[in-house]
Design an enzyme around this catalytic site. Structure first.
Site, short mmCIF file in Angstrom:
data_model
loop_
_atom_site.label_atom_id
_atom_site.label_comp_id
_atom_site.label_asym_id
_atom_site.label_seq_id
_atom_site.Cartn_x
_atom_site.Cartn_y
_atom_site.Cartn_z
N TYR A 61 18.84 53.72 -17.60
CA TYR A 61 20.07 54.21 -18.22
C TYR A 61 19.83 55.50 -19.01
O TYR A 61 20.72 56.34 -19.08
CB TYR A 61 20.74 53.12 -19.07
CG TYR A 61 21.38 52.09 -18.17
CD1 TYR A 61 22.59 52.37 -17.54
CD2 TYR A 61 20.75 50.89 -17.89
CE1 TYR A 61 23.15 51.46 -16.65
CE2 TYR A 61 21.30 49.97 -17.01
CZ TYR A 61 22.51 50.26 -16.40
OH TYR A 61 23.06 49.38 -15.52
N ASN A 98 34.18 54.94 -14.50
CA ASN A 98 32.98 55.74 -14.78
C ASN A 98 32.45 55.49 -16.19
O ASN A 98 33.23 55.27 -17.12
CB ASN A 98 33.27 57.23 -14.61
CG ASN A 98 33.55 57.58 -13.16
OD1 ASN A 98 33.27 56.78 -12.28
ND2 ASN A 98 34.09 58.75 -12.93
N VAL A 99 31.14 55.61 -16.31
CA VAL A 99 30.51 55.42 -17.62
C VAL A 99 30.20 56.75 -18.28
O VAL A 99 29.71 56.79 -19.40
CB VAL A 99 29.23 54.55 -17.50
CG1 VAL A 99 29.57 53.14 -17.06
CG2 VAL A 99 28.23 55.18 -16.52
N HIS A 115 34.42 49.85 -17.11
CA HIS A 115 33.04 49.37 -16.92
C HIS A 115 32.11 49.84 -18.04
O HIS A 115 30.90 49.89 -17.86
CB HIS A 115 32.50 49.81 -15.54
CG HIS A 115 33.15 49.07 -14.41
ND1 HIS A 115 33.16 49.51 -13.11
CD2 HIS A 115 33.83 47.89 -14.40
CE1 HIS A 115 33.82 48.64 -12.35
NE2 HIS A 115 34.23 47.66 -13.11
N CYS A 123 25.93 44.22 -27.60
CA CYS A 123 25.15 42.99 -27.75
C CYS A 123 25.80 41.91 -26.90
O CYS A 123 26.95 41.54 -27.15
CB CYS A 123 25.10 42.56 -29.22
SG CYS A 123 24.36 40.92 -29.41
N CYS A 142 20.06 43.32 -32.11
CA CYS A 142 21.44 43.59 -32.52
C CYS A 142 21.51 43.70 -34.05
O CYS A 142 21.02 42.82 -34.76
CB CYS A 142 22.33 42.45 -32.04
SG CYS A 142 24.01 42.54 -32.69
N CYS A 145 23.68 40.39 -35.22
CA CYS A 145 23.24 38.98 -35.08
C CYS A 145 21.75 38.84 -34.80
O CYS A 145 21.27 37.73 -34.60
CB CYS A 145 24.06 38.29 -33.99
SG CYS A 145 23.58 38.75 -32.31
N SER A 188 35.41 54.46 -3.77
CA SER A 188 35.20 53.90 -2.43
C SER A 188 36.07 52.66 -2.18
O SER A 188 36.04 52.11 -1.10
CB SER A 188 33.73 53.55 -2.25
OG SER A 188 33.36 52.60 -3.22
P1 NAD Z 1 31.42 54.92 -5.28
O1 NAD Z 1 30.17 55.60 -5.73
O2 NAD Z 1 31.36 53.59 -4.67
O3 NAD Z 1 32.27 55.88 -4.32
C1 NAD Z 1 32.62 57.16 -4.67
C2 NAD Z 1 33.85 57.60 -3.87
O4 NAD Z 1 34.18 58.95 -4.22
C3 NAD Z 1 33.65 57.57 -2.36
O5 NAD Z 1 34.81 57.03 -1.76
C4 NAD Z 1 33.50 59.05 -1.98
O6 NAD Z 1 34.00 59.35 -0.70
C5 NAD Z 1 34.35 59.71 -3.04
N1 NAD Z 1 33.93 61.08 -3.36
C6 NAD Z 1 32.68 61.60 -3.37
N2 NAD Z 1 32.73 62.89 -3.76
C7 NAD Z 1 34.03 63.17 -4.01
C8 NAD Z 1 34.73 64.33 -4.46
N3 NAD Z 1 34.10 65.48 -4.73
N4 NAD Z 1 36.06 64.26 -4.58
C9 NAD Z 1 36.74 63.11 -4.30
N5 NAD Z 1 36.14 61.99 -3.88
C10 NAD Z 1 34.80 62.02 -3.74
O7 NAD Z 1 32.36 54.96 -6.49
P2 NAD Z 1 32.85 53.86 -7.28
O8 NAD Z 1 33.49 52.83 -6.39
O9 NAD Z 1 33.63 54.47 -8.33
O10 NAD Z 1 31.40 53.35 -7.91
C11 NAD Z 1 31.02 52.08 -8.12
C12 NAD Z 1 30.82 51.84 -9.57
O11 NAD Z 1 29.78 52.65 -10.14
C13 NAD Z 1 32.03 52.18 -10.37
O12 NAD Z 1 32.09 51.36 -11.48
C14 NAD Z 1 31.72 53.62 -10.77
O13 NAD Z 1 32.52 54.08 -11.80
C15 NAD Z 1 30.27 53.51 -11.15
N6 NAD Z 1 29.66 54.85 -11.16
C16 NAD Z 1 29.93 55.68 -12.20
C17 NAD Z 1 29.43 56.96 -12.22
C18 NAD Z 1 29.79 57.86 -13.37
O14 NAD Z 1 29.99 57.36 -14.48
N7 NAD Z 1 29.95 59.15 -13.14
C19 NAD Z 1 28.61 57.42 -11.17
C20 NAD Z 1 28.33 56.53 -10.12
C21 NAD Z 1 28.90 55.25 -10.12
ZN ZN Z 2 24.81 40.57 -31.63
#
Ligand code: NAD
Ligand code: ZN
Length: 248
Positions: A61, A98-99, A115, A123, A142, A145, A188
């Site tokens: 992370y 997204n995170v 997410h 914690c 934590c 706790c 996706s």
């Molecule tokens: P995924 O990674 O499964 O899929 C990404 C999607 O975005 C795909 O359908 C792809 O075709 C599309 N894509 C790629 N580039 C693109 C662009 N430039 N413009 C438009 N679309 C585009 O994504 P998900 O289902 O969101 O990910 C799974 C989990 O992991 C989720 O919780 C996601 O938020 C998390 N995650 C977060 C981050 C982040 O915080 N940036 C990065 C990776 C995954």
């Molecule tokens: Zn705690």
């Protein structure tokens, strides 16, 4: 009829053009790391006393976080911020799986991270969440706790996602109006599919169901405005085609 609200859900695709890798695409993060080792709550709890395995999770992370801190928001994040400025926070709801903090750094407010996010620790034992900003994650107890089950504030597989309730609130069929604009951007459709948001048979209650995604998907038929391509291009086109004419 003028639109009342924009309700936007986004996945990893919206941050891809900033340089944050998606998870499932070719070249994505899951090709380099074993998801079970870094994102599974049971494994995390089982490794309670194994500091080497725990440290690996924090290392993962910290790597993701430093990658995110080294990039900038793109025009898609900035367009969402522009909408909130133009129409107000009550009329523009931003929900993301997204995170990363790219929406916030673009100027968005009240972003619902279903997410979790990398600016906080969590914690698992007592649900205490605390802000760490840009600091690195550390394998610590934590402060509330004293549990060792502390982790980045990211919802692991097998864990509850408390902010799903907020997401469902905004997409609730009783709250949805026909003139609202619903946007589904850069996902996706495997984690939070549009069927979980625009729940059949009420999905057609909203007249403006917009999809912005790089690839086509078997659920594309749920949308009546489709932009296949980059999120930045899709957001700008959607602004001109729908948002400006409909939001007033
Ligand atoms: P995924 O990674 O499964 O899929 C990404 C999607 O975005 C795909 O359908 C792809 O075709 C599309 N894509 C790629 N580039 C693109 C662009 N430039 N413009 C438009 N679309 C585009 O994504 P998900 O289902 O969101 O990910 C799974 C989990 O992991 C989720 O919780 C996601 O938020 C998390 N995650 C977060 C981050 C982040 O915080 N940036 C990065 C990776 C995954
Ligand atoms: Zn705690």
């Amino acid at each position: 009829m003028k639109s009342n609200r924009i309700i936007m859900f986004s996945g990893a695709g919206i941050s891809a053009e900033s340089g944050v890798p998606t998870f499932r695409d070719v070249g994505g993060i899951w090709e380099q790391y074993n998801v079970d080792e870094v994102c599974d709550i049971q494994k995390f709890l089982d490794n309670k006393l194994d500091s080497v395995k725990r440290d690996k999770i924090f290392e993962f992370y910290n790597m993701v976080k430093s990658g995110i801190l080294s990039v900038l928001p793109n025009d898609a994040h900035r367009k969402a911020a522009e909408w909130q400025k133009r129409y107000g926070l009550k009329r523009v709801v931003i929900i993301t799986a997204n995170v990363d903090d790219l929406f916030e750094r673009a100027g968005c407010q009240n972003v619902i991270h279903v997410h979790g996010d990398l600016s906080h620790m969590h914690c698992h034992s007592c649900n205490y969440i605390w802000y760490i900003g840009n600091d690195t994650f550390e394998n610590i107890r934590c402060p509330e706790c004293d549990s060792r089950n502390t982790k980045p504030n990211v919802v692991f597989f097998g864990e509850q996602a408390p902010r799903y309730a907020d997401m469902r609130y905004h997409f609730h069929e009783n709250r949805m109006q026909s003139n609202d604009i619903v946007l589904y951007v850069g996902s996706s459709m495997s984690v939070i599919p549009p069927t979980a948001l625009l729940i059949p048979p009420h999905q057609n209650k909203c007249n403006n169901r917009v999809l912005i995604n790089m690839e086509s998907n078997m659920l594309d038929g749920m949308f009546n405005h489709i932009y296949h391509g980059k999120a930045t291009d899709g957001m700008i086109a959607c602004d001109n085609d729908l948002v400006i004419p409909l939001m007033g």
